[in-house]
Design an enzyme around this catalytic site. Sequence first.
Site, mmCIF file in Angstrom:
data_model
loop_
_atom_site.group_PDB
_atom_site.id
_atom_site.type_symbol
_atom_site.label_atom_id
_atom_site.label_comp_id
_atom_site.label_asym_id
_atom_site.label_seq_id
_atom_site.Cartn_x
_atom_site.Cartn_y
_atom_site.Cartn_z
ATOM 1 N N SER A 1 -1.311 10.712 20.775
ATOM 2 C CA SER A 1 -1.753 10.409 22.722
ATOM 3 C C SER A 1 -0.469 10.315 23.396
ATOM 4 O O SER A 1 0.624 10.795 23.102
ATOM 5 C CB SER A 1 -2.481 9.874 22.499
ATOM 6 O OG SER A 1 -3.110 9.035 23.856
ATOM 7 N N HIS B 1 -10.481 13.562 20.815
ATOM 8 C CA HIS B 1 -9.448 12.970 21.020
ATOM 9 C C HIS B 1 -8.633 12.504 20.029
ATOM 10 O O HIS B 1 -8.853 11.799 19.736
ATOM 11 C CB HIS B 1 -8.921 11.983 22.742
ATOM 12 C CG HIS B 1 -7.403 12.118 23.060
ATOM 13 N ND1 HIS B 1 -6.419 12.776 23.386
ATOM 14 C CD2 HIS B 1 -6.959 10.735 23.219
ATOM 15 C CE1 HIS B 1 -5.322 12.506 23.100
ATOM 16 N NE2 HIS B 1 -5.755 11.275 23.584
#
Length: 539
Positions: A242, A373
């Site tokens: 991320s 994620h």
Amino acid sequence: MRFSLRYRYRSRALAATAALVTVASLATASLTPQASATDRQAAAVQAGPAVEDDGADCAVPDPGASPADPKLPDPFRKLDGTRISTTSEWRCRRAEIREQAERSVYGQKPAKPAGVTGTVSSTGITVNVTDQGKSAGFTAKVELPSGSGPFPAVVVLGGLGADTATIKASGAAVVNFDPYTVGREGTPRNNKQGAFYSVYGSSSGTGLLMAWSWGVSRIIDVIEQSGGSLLKADATGVTGCSRFGKGAFVAGAFDQRIDLTMPIESGSGGAPVFRGIPGESGGQPLSSAYSEQPWLGDAFGSFTGNPATLPVDTHEIVGMVAPRGLFLMENPHVDWLSARSGSVAALGGAEVYKALGAGSNISYWSDVQDGTHCAARSEWKGPLQQSISKFLLNTGTAPGVFRVSPRKSGDLSAWKDWQTPVLTGVGDPDDGGGPDDGSDATCTAGYRTVQSWSGGFQGEVSIRNNSSNTALTGWTVGMTLAAGQSISNLWNGVNTGTSGPITVRNAPWAGATAPDGTTTFGFTATGSPTTPPGNLTCA
């Protein structure tokens, strides 16, 4: 935007160049006196520099104004308008890309500070920096694998990155680095905080990603100074997911001592091409990535509404990592992450790897089932282990695989109007730039997986003419497909057989290959892409 002599040009750059010459000399010392000049150049390319920036002595000319261009910039075109033709020219071409990226995207990464000291132990690393009359410090935690050292080290940004259990099981140490100690989020652009800004000023135009990159470099400085008894100074990797994937991507691009770069789901401001994000449904807008946190340099703000005016794009940042190891991992299930633009960046950057004879040193994988994620995914475990073995332990072979999800598959041809040059001074196109396999052979064949999907893949075979003065008029390649693989379509060649051992001879229009030149044929095949075709021969 005006450029003159590279603003990082300092007297210490001469020492960096001397160090590079020493590394190249060591790399070629083991070659026999009969080794060709091409072999020696290629060995030096594969060894890589032992300095943070081997192009610090390159002068960057003034390119004038950058016209808007919706296509991706040509990574091989120098600022004077000519294109590079040799591998040796890439060093200063990379320096041009670096400076343009600093000026327009990330902000400046200062040269190595005047003073860096610290300690390395089995549990942690301390870093103390002094530069320009100011000082700052930070720490990182160390987790060692089983066995006796010294160990390679993978810096994990923010505790999120490639699976640390797999990293340690593969024989590498984990260095857990908190990037916020160097560049803190939640601060305004005119009052940035953290160790980097304590030294270079809270109003610095350098964004957090470059500050984090600077922090990784200072950790490597301390590992180098420690003597290598616990952690190896010449075997380091970096990973993050991320926002920390963005940081890992920048760290690997801007420090050439990093042998393996592994960004995960980096999203807007990370690996995905800037020009592609505005047209990608659901992707985080560039203006959002710029304003969410001061990740990107202050100068990037003027490009968020029209990335076509950027003088660089991220496929060139991918190219800055070449020929070192790079494993890009993306998630096609979260639109916000712009994975389609990420695949375009990877494919575009892979052209630089290919030109440098290091096509197998880059891998890309977005074809995953779990959309969570930053999850640890089983699909990535194999190539992660292979990458650590190849680039940090110097054993085995690079994965060299492209598994592009059909959900987010980009088309590089729609984004470029340039061709990849055949650079002189390249070794075997399959072995990362090293000496040719069998220098007495007329030609050498190398393989790379272009992209893959569930139940199939696209492959490309490069045929290199090993002669420096005689053109090839034709070629025949032999190779063996793995069990379950079968060719369904092939171009630029005529194949005998579709599975198991096959031969491919040139199509009438694809036989002529210039001295030291390369030609290719491609194919699509059914079956698992995990095992690439082997036993390649060329005649």
